[in-house]
Scaffold this active site. Structure first.
Site, short mmCIF file in Angstrom:
data_model
loop_
_atom_site.label_atom_id
_atom_site.label_comp_id
_atom_site.label_asym_id
_atom_site.label_seq_id
_atom_site.Cartn_x
_atom_site.Cartn_y
_atom_site.Cartn_z
N GLU A 44 -1.16 -7.57 1.66
CA GLU A 44 -1.62 -8.76 0.93
C GLU A 44 -0.60 -9.15 -0.14
O GLU A 44 -0.13 -8.29 -0.90
CB GLU A 44 -2.97 -8.49 0.26
CG GLU A 44 -3.46 -9.63 -0.64
CD GLU A 44 -4.57 -9.19 -1.59
OE1 GLU A 44 -4.67 -9.79 -2.69
OE2 GLU A 44 -5.33 -8.26 -1.26
N LYS A 134 -14.74 -7.41 -0.38
CA LYS A 134 -13.85 -6.65 -1.25
C LYS A 134 -14.63 -6.21 -2.48
O LYS A 134 -15.27 -7.04 -3.14
CB LYS A 134 -12.67 -7.53 -1.65
CG LYS A 134 -11.90 -7.07 -2.88
CD LYS A 134 -10.84 -8.10 -3.23
CE LYS A 134 -10.36 -7.94 -4.67
NZ LYS A 134 -9.31 -8.90 -5.02
#
Length: 218
Positions: A44, A134
């Site tokens: 990411e 998340k």
């Protein structure tokens, strides 16, 4: 419209992902290669500046060559979705849960991974059709949070981020987290060895559970 079930192939079998925040192009490329060589399937790049956008574009290009997936992080506005897609992001990560961003990402065909930190957040995410979330900040929540939250939400897969490295990642995986995110650990040779062991240990747990029965981890 996309489904967040698409996260399963994005993360592959690896229980670890890499977050490369504000590292510039050269450093991001180098650490992404380190992560991929180690066996980490997903990287990411938080999208907070023009330099981050350039880094995302280059890492995504290299990732595509290797069959790896790159996500865009710190998505806090709908406007960032088009920027992330144009740069080659395969998924979006947000620090919190914004229904507008979730719906816009779903409509544009890119899976969102919003951040949660409470049962109410998780319930809102489930109501939006999400099964991957998340959990942030993970070390503040603590590993036991995941053991408790799995009771009412057994279908949710959690990616834990915030304060994690090779020294504490295993505790969160053992508590039911599907993926843990690391960053600076990729620049520490000692931690690299620990992460490699962690990836191998998870493979062993996966193989054993295929014989003994379902994994405890979601």
């Amino acid at each position: 419209m996309t489904s967040d079930q698409d996260f399963a192939p994005l993360f592959g079998n690896a229980p670890v992902m890499a977050i490369l925040r504000g590292m510039g192009i050269e450093r991001s490329v180098a650490l992404a290669a380190t992560a991929w060589d180690l066996g980490i399937d997903s990287v990411e790049i938080p999208l907070q500046s023009a330099e981050d956008e350039r880094a995302l574009r280059e890492v995504a290009r290299l990732g595509e060559q290797r069959g790896k997936f790159v996500g865009a992080g710190t998505i806090i506005s709908v406007d960032q979705i088009a920027v992330a897609r144009a740069a080659g992001a395969s998924y979006l990560v947000s620090p919190g849960l914004d229904p507008e961003i979730v719906r816009a990402a779903q409509a544009s065909g890119i899976p969102p991974l919003p951040g949660v930190a409470s049962p109410s957040d998780v319930q809102r995410g489930v109501a939006l059709g999400l099964t991957w979330l998340k959990a942030f900040p993970a070390t503040w929540l603590g590993a036991d949070w995941f053991r408790h939250i799995r009771g009412p939400f057994p279908q949710v897969r959690f990616v834990a981020t915030g304060g994690l490295d090779a020294s504490n990642a295993a505790r969160f995986l053992d508590a039911g987290v599907r993926v843990v995110a690391v960053g600076s650990a990729l620049e520490d040779p000692t931690q690299l060895a620990q992460l490699a062991h962690l990836l191998t240990a998870d493979d062993r747990r996966t193989s054993a559970s295929s014989v003994a029965g379902p994994r405890a981890r979601p």
